[in-house]
Design an enzyme around this catalytic site. Structure first.
Site, PDB file in Angstrom:
ATOM      1  N   ASP A  99     -84.882  11.526  85.766  1.00 18.53           N
ATOM      2  CA  ASP A  99     -83.590  11.835  85.150  1.00 18.53           C
ATOM      3  C   ASP A  99     -83.791  11.876  83.627  1.00 18.53           C
ATOM      4  O   ASP A  99     -84.652  12.603  83.154  1.00 18.53           O
ATOM      5  CB  ASP A  99     -82.542  10.806  85.609  1.00 18.53           C
ATOM      6  N   HIS A 298     -80.827  12.990  94.158  1.00 21.65           N
ATOM      7  CA  HIS A 298     -81.209  12.805  92.756  1.00 21.65           C
ATOM      8  C   HIS A 298     -82.119  11.608  92.519  1.00 21.65           C
ATOM      9  O   HIS A 298     -82.929  11.621  91.598  1.00 21.65           O
ATOM     10  CB  HIS A 298     -79.939  12.650  91.913  1.00 21.65           C
TER      11      HIS A 298
END
Length: 319
Positions: A99, A298
């Site tokens: 991320d 994610h």
């Protein structure tokens, strides 16, 4: 065993977790996370012969949280990684990020290739600077509703997320996971500016198998002082675009690895699917085709730890 301590770096104190001996591997977490995001990587990487260190990056967890928004630019964040490598008594390191940690890792390799043995990014692909500031571009594209723009409003997301941090984090982790009903649909993360973001996120009755109550406890504790420091990273997106102008068109030349999930919202951002397709041609030392993990959302290294660990160890040993 994972050990914890504080390290002074560039005028801030960073909390780090570390385990193992051997070549240094720095693991950089994203939003809204902490060093704990990598807890499934410590043992396998240490057993494979590496010294594993994961900091709470500035603005997170037990690390310092400077007050000034401009203290969270990409140059500050890369500076922290460079300073951490030196503070740990090393000359070089492998740098791995997920991320927001991925852009920090990619930029560390871009700006200081002399210090980076190899770089790996999870979820967020390598940085190729666009032709216009990102916040302005998203403001125009989505009429101000893209989550970056929502985060850029001073104090707004800060207050929404801090009202009940545990609920905030539970919703975030489920919403962005491969278990979410919206995962893999290509739906963009847009926010109702009046209702906020959390109001539209489902609140799961049960957490996914890979993210238990103990994980949520650890994460909630790391945000006991609020979310402002973490959100300040987003408030520098346009400033970062200005600061990185000298590297426009530059590419990461160190050995590189990119891993992402096919149900992750980030690789579906505007222009990103096309970028991922072009990475083998754009990256001079990409060691394999981008690794796409089926059914993964994610939270790459947490949702698919065995596959990520195997890919990382293979990559690190081959650099």
């Amino acid at each position: 065993m994972v050990e914890h301590r504080m390290v002074d770096v560039n005028g801030v104190r960073l909390h780090i977790a570390e385990q193992g001996d051997g070549p240094l591997v720095v693991l950089l977490h994203g939003f809204p996370e902490s060093w704990h995001s990598w807890h499934r990587q410590f043992g396998p990487l240490a057993e494979a012969g590496f010294r594993v260190v994961a900091p709470d990056q500035r603005g997170y967890g037990r690390s310092d949280r400077p007050d000034a928004v401009e203290a969270y630019t990409i140059l500050h964040l890369v500076g922290d990684v460079v300073g951490l490598i030196r503070a740990l008594g090393e000359e070089k390191a492998y740098v791995v990020g997920h991320d927001w940690g991925a852009p920090v890792a990619w930029h560390t390799a871009l700006l200081r290739p002399d210090l980076v043995r190899g770089v790996a990014g999870l979820s967020v692909p390598p940085p190729f600077r666009g032709t216009q500031p990102p916040l302005a571009a998203m403001e125009k594209m989505f009429d101000g509703r893209f989550y970056w723009n929502y985060f850029n409003r001073p104090g707004v997301a800060d207050a929404e997320f801090a009202e009940n941090p545990r609920t905030t984090l539970r919703k975030f982790f489920y919403w962005a996971s491969g278990d979410s009903p919206d995962a893999g649909t290509g739906k963009q993360p847009l926010v109702d500016p009046e209702r906020g973001w959390l109001a539209t996120m489902p609140d799961p009755q049960a957490l996914p198998e890979w993210f238990g109550e103990e994980d949520l406890d650890a994460l909630t504790e790391s945000f006991a002082k609020g979310f402002t420091g973490a959100l300040n990273w987003y408030r520098n997106l346009d400033r970062n675009w200005e600061l990185t102008a000298p590297w426009h068109g530059a590419v990461v030349s160190t050995p590189a690895l990119y891993i992402y999930g096919d149900r992750d919202v980030v690789p579906a951002f505007p222009g990103t699917p096309e970028l991922i397709e072009r990475l083998p041609a754009l990256m001079p030392d990409l060691r394999r085709e981008p690794l796409k993990l089926a059914g993964c959302g994610h939270w790459t290294q947490q949702e698919r730890p065995d596959e990520v660990n195997a890919a990382l160890i293979d990559f690190l040993r081959g650099c």
